[in-house]
Design a protein around this motif. Structure first.
Motif, PDB file in Angstrom:
ATOM      1  N   TRP B  93      -4.097  13.903  43.557  1.00 49.53           N
ATOM      2  CA  TRP B  93      -3.855  12.581  42.980  1.00 49.53           C
ATOM      3  C   TRP B  93      -3.053  11.726  43.938  1.00 49.53           C
ATOM      4  O   TRP B  93      -1.931  11.325  43.665  1.00 49.53           O
ATOM      5  N   VAL B  95      -1.991   8.544  45.291  1.00 46.82           N
ATOM      6  CA  VAL B  95      -2.000   7.152  44.859  1.00 46.82           C
ATOM      7  C   VAL B  95      -1.260   6.285  45.858  1.00 46.82           C
ATOM      8  O   VAL B  95      -0.634   5.281  45.499  1.00 46.82           O
ATOM      9  N   LEU B 145       4.138  16.915  53.042  1.00 47.93           N
ATOM     10  CA  LEU B 145       5.084  17.192  51.962  1.00 47.93           C
ATOM     11  C   LEU B 145       4.416  18.015  50.871  1.00 47.93           C
ATOM     12  O   LEU B 145       5.017  18.926  50.296  1.00 47.93           O
ATOM     13  N   PHE B 148       3.474  21.741  52.542  1.00 47.21           N
ATOM     14  CA  PHE B 148       4.551  22.629  52.980  1.00 47.21           C
ATOM     15  C   PHE B 148       5.776  22.620  52.091  1.00 47.21           C
ATOM     16  O   PHE B 148       6.600  23.516  52.180  1.00 47.21           O
ATOM     17  N   PHE B 149       5.923  21.618  51.241  1.00 43.91           N
ATOM     18  CA  PHE B 149       7.111  21.567  50.401  1.00 43.91           C
ATOM     19  C   PHE B 149       6.783  21.448  48.917  1.00 43.91           C
ATOM     20  O   PHE B 149       7.642  21.129  48.113  1.00 43.91           O
ATOM     21  N   GLN B 150       5.528  21.685  48.589  1.00 40.97           N
ATOM     22  CA  GLN B 150       5.108  21.656  47.190  1.00 40.97           C
ATOM     23  C   GLN B 150       5.494  20.353  46.486  1.00 40.97           C
ATOM     24  O   GLN B 150       5.786  20.357  45.300  1.00 40.97           O
ATOM     25  N   ALA B 151       5.518  19.264  47.244  1.00 39.65           N
ATOM     26  CA  ALA B 151       5.831  17.982  46.626  1.00 39.65           C
ATOM     27  C   ALA B 151       4.669  17.563  45.745  1.00 39.65           C
ATOM     28  O   ALA B 151       3.520  17.870  46.029  1.00 39.65           O
ATOM     29  N   ASP B 152       4.972  16.869  44.674  1.00 40.56           N
ATOM     30  CA  ASP B 152       3.923  16.348  43.813  1.00 40.56           C
ATOM     31  C   ASP B 152       3.222  15.209  44.553  1.00 40.56           C
ATOM     32  O   ASP B 152       3.875  14.301  45.063  1.00 40.56           O
ATOM     33  N   VAL B 154       1.436  12.706  43.537  1.00 38.67           N
ATOM     34  CA  VAL B 154       1.660  11.385  42.951  1.00 38.67           C
ATOM     35  C   VAL B 154       3.019  10.834  43.370  1.00 38.67           C
ATOM     36  O   VAL B 154       3.133   9.719  43.873  1.00 38.67           O
ATOM     37  N   ILE B 155       4.051  11.645  43.182  1.00 37.11           N
ATOM     38  CA  ILE B 155       5.402  11.147  43.440  1.00 37.11           C
ATOM     39  C   ILE B 155       5.620  10.901  44.925  1.00 37.11           C
ATOM     40  O   ILE B 155       6.162   9.869  45.322  1.00 37.11           O
ATOM     41  N   ALA B 156       5.175  11.824  45.759  1.00 40.59           N
ATOM     42  CA  ALA B 156       5.384  11.644  47.195  1.00 40.59           C
ATOM     43  C   ALA B 156       4.697  10.370  47.679  1.00 40.59           C
ATOM     44  O   ALA B 156       5.285   9.582  48.420  1.00 40.59           O
ATOM     45  N   ILE B 158       3.837   7.734  45.935  1.00 41.52           N
ATOM     46  CA  ILE B 158       4.472   6.536  45.385  1.00 41.52           C
ATOM     47  C   ILE B 158       5.767   6.219  46.120  1.00 41.52           C
ATOM     48  O   ILE B 158       6.063   5.063  46.431  1.00 41.52           O
ATOM     49  N   MET B 159       6.563   7.243  46.424  1.00 35.94           N
ATOM     50  CA  MET B 159       7.782   7.012  47.176  1.00 35.94           C
ATOM     51  C   MET B 159       7.454   6.379  48.530  1.00 35.94           C
ATOM     52  O   MET B 159       8.099   5.418  48.969  1.00 35.94           O
ATOM     53  N   LEU B 160       6.424   6.917  49.169  1.00 35.26           N
ATOM     54  CA  LEU B 160       6.055   6.384  50.475  1.00 35.26           C
ATOM     55  C   LEU B 160       5.512   4.967  50.370  1.00 35.26           C
ATOM     56  O   LEU B 160       5.650   4.175  51.300  1.00 35.26           O
ATOM     57  N   VAL B 163       8.522   2.823  50.524  1.00 36.28           N
ATOM     58  CA  VAL B 163       9.073   2.825  51.882  1.00 36.28           C
ATOM     59  C   VAL B 163       8.201   1.974  52.800  1.00 36.28           C
ATOM     60  O   VAL B 163       8.706   1.245  53.649  1.00 36.28           O
TER      61      VAL B 163
END
Lengths: 311, 359
Positions: B93, B95, B145, B148-152, B154-156, B158-160, B163
């Motif tokens: 996902w 986005v 992310l 290698f870091f199991q980031a979600d 969607v959230i990763a 959206i944060m980017l 930024v």
């Protein structure tokens, strides 16, 4: 000098950390319950946005801040009901629906502001001030930090304790946990899985609406289209970082807002940072948290995002 | 019940068109319902819905000039929709289309501004390629992310996105700010040699549209004829089973994030080189979200996305026209698109029987 440093920097930092953490704490408590029951609610940001809009509108037309809070909760619940209908009753993909509803909420509030007020910049009518606790607020240093805060800070901290107790020490919490781990077993015990998931989602909306109302009625305190920004998304991330435990999520929220607040407070010490870089802080922090704590093994509720059907 | 005699010689209609009927009908019914609902919303806000819809049609399809503008708008939406298709079919996902678009635009602008004297056949493609690389890299960060870091996802992403926007703002209020712009946050204009040529004289229709129209074919070939496409579809169904079957999951994921970002970066470069000729924060009025919506309306198929992006672009231009002529808010487009996609998704739900025919 040290006195000035303590007064301005430390008190500013810690007070700011507490104030900023409230929406994240409310959001993460609601989201914890929803995710524990198996629902990945990515519309949380949208629910906070709805809470902000309705909270503002409620206060604008009645002048009563508590009524505004109530309206905010209703706004969050309304979007949560739509989300629950689409994802639980119609079994649509929770991630997609969540993202779409969050984006939809942004359009809805922009549109509504123009329809109701004719513009997007409307000054607020009333807001919450600090609620000092009588004797304790007088204690030097920690007094003004801990006991001269907005009433919602106290509510949030109490809510964390209550949520922890419910999840880990009541049969209700056990039931919610079972829905995320093994809904078939819960179903065989006579629990109506989807109905409880509905309740968990509506509760999530309720908390998000409360968070949204807090932002526009106590934190900022006025309505702007970007007031909520990404606090809903950060709350969802905090639930993960805190491993679905409301206490660790709240600790995470405080670390998060403490860092934010600290960097902001550095401005008072003469360290100048460009506004764009300052604004990036929360988002970079979330990414940093993924890098720092992301690798740790977590007990993800196994049925997260999986719809349940009574065969 | 199908008798053996009935199975032979499935006609073109039966094998290719009939399966699409539930999808197309749910889109049409959903769109009609959405327009009806939006009409009610407009009516309660005190404006005439029929006049509003007429304004939408006129503002998007009324004249050749306006239609060319609609095709221009369709260009970035189609690209972000294709990007979404590649990601979503893998069940990733992603986005981050908006942010990847802006970083692509930033890379393209920076490249064009750094080569002021270069001839067009150098700087024009260089800027576009830079844009593609920018989007690829930005999406790649999210991909790393995730892997290698199991980031979600969607959230990763959206944060980017946030930024990215702030980074662009940093650039256009700093290094590449237009000194003649009275302090406005826009970049210097890119050199003329970097501009994409107009393909229909007298209209704003630029070559970016042609570039974008090639992409659905490429994505279709990718998804249906390549190993990567096979891996994508397999992982979309079941990641663990795919891993067990020998599919290189990590490689596929990186490729998916990369291709997705590249398409969005291309969209950003095209917007700068073909439409705005400079970088500014309003470069994209939400093309990222519109791409997501268009990809879903098109059933996550490349050719469906073509029609869906045309529809979305028409709504965008049309509602801008309506905003001016009738005074309905410009947020109407978000409301209209939102209601449409919710209605279409609801109608496509597996829980509803009437569109599914024989079960």
């Amino acid at each position: 000098m040290a006195d000035l440093f303590v007064n301005v920097f430390v008190i500013g930092l810690l007070s700011g950390a507490l104030d900023l953490s409230v929406p994240l704490i409310f959001g993460s408590i609601g989201e914890t319950f929803a995710q524990r029951s198996g629902i990945m609610n990515l519309a949380l940001n949208g629910m906070m946005i709805m809470g902000a809009l309705l909270g503002f509108v409620g206060v604008y037309f009645t002048g009563n801040v508590w009524f505004g809070v109530l309206c905010g909760m209703m706004g969050g619940i309304a979007l949560a009901a739509l989300f629950a209908f689409l994802c639980i009753s119609l079994e649509l993909n929770q991630a997609i629906v969540g993202v779409l509803l969050s984006a939809f909420a942004v359009g809805v509030i922009g549109f509504s502001m123009v329809v109701i007020f004719g513009s997007n910049f409307v000054p607020g009518k009333a807001s919450f001030g600090p609620s000092p606790i009588p004797l304790l607020a007088g204690i030097p240093v920690i007094g003004p930090i801990l006991f001269n805060r907005n009433v919602f800070v106290y509510i949030a901290l109490i809510a964390v304790v209550v949520a922890y107790y419910i999840i880990y020490h009541t049969s209700w919490g056990l039931m919610v946990k079972s829905l995320g781990a093994n809904p078939k077993a819960a179903h065989s015990l006579g629990i109506n899985v989807n109905r409880i998931r509905w309740y968990a989602t509506l509760f999530d909306g309720f908390m998000a609406g409360l968070a949204g109302a807090y932002v526009v009625l106590a934190l900022v305190p006025t309505f702007t289209n970007t007031a909520i920004n990404a606090q809903g998304w950060i709350s969802v991330a905090l639930v993960y970082f805190g491993s679905w435990n409301p206490v660790t999520a709240a600790v995470g929220a405080l670390i998060f807002t403490g860092t934010q607040s600290g960097i902001l407070a550095l401005q008072t010490q003469g360290i100048v940072i460009p506004t764009d870089v300052l604004a990036m802080m929360p988002y970079l922090l979330v990414i940093a948290m993924y890098i720092v704590v992301g690798r740790k093994k977590r007990d993800v509720p196994t049925q997260l995002t999986v719809p349940f059907r009574r065969e | 019940m199908t008798l053996p005699e009935e199975v032979e010689d499935a006609s073109f209609f039966d094998s290719k068109i009939r399966p699409l009927i539930p999808q197309i009908s749910s889109v049409l019914v959903g769109a009609v319902l959405a327009f009806a609902a939006t009409g009610v919303v407009i009516w309660t806000s005190g404006k005439n819905p029929l006049a509003a819809f007429q304004g939408i049609a006129q503002g998007s399809l009324g004249t050749a000039f306006v239609f060319a503008l609609t095709l221009d708008r369709m260009t970035p939406i189609l690209l972000t929709a294709l990007a979404t298709i590649v990601s979503f079919r893998t069940s990733i996902w992603n986005v981050g289309q908006e942010g990847q678009l802006y970083i692509g635009a930033l890379f393209a602008t920076w490249t064009a501004l750094s080569l002021p004297g270069a001839p067009w056949y150098l700087v024009m493609p260089a800027a576009t390629v830079a844009g593609i690389i920018g989007g690829f890299v930005w999406s790649g960060i999210a991909g790393l992310l995730y892997i290698f870091f199991q980031a979600d996802a969607v959230i990763a992403t959206i944060m980017l996105n946030y930024v990215a926007l702030l980074t662009v703002d940093l650039a256009i209020t700093g290094p590449i700010q237009d000194p003649t712009s009275l302090g406005n946050a826009i970049s210097k204009q890119i050199p003329l040699q970097a501009n994409l040529p107009i393909v229909l004289p007298g209209t704003p229709l630029h070559a970016g549209f042609l570039i974008a129209m090639i992409m659905p074919i490429l994505v279709y070939v990718l998804m249906s004829r390549t190993t990567l496409g096979y891996s994508i579809r397999a992982m979309g169904h079941n990641t663990e089973a795919s891993r067990y079957a020998g599919i290189r999951v990590r490689t596929t994921l990186l490729a998916v994030f990369g291709i997705s970002g590249a398409l969005c970066g291309l969209a950003g470069a095209i917007e700068v080189q073909g439409f705005q000729y400079r970088l500014l924060l309003g470069l994209s009025p939400g093309y990222g979200s519109m791409g997501i919506i268009a990809s879903l309306l098109g059933g996550l198929q490349p050719f469906g996305a073509v029609f869906a992006s045309l529809f979305t672009a028409a709504l965008l231009n049309g509602t801008q026209n309506t905003a001016i002529s009738i005074g309905v808010s410009t947020f109407l487009v978000s409301v209209l698109q939102g209601i449409t996609i919710i209605a279409v998704l609801a109608l496509s739900s597996q829980r509803l029987r009437f569109f599914k025919g024989r079960r």
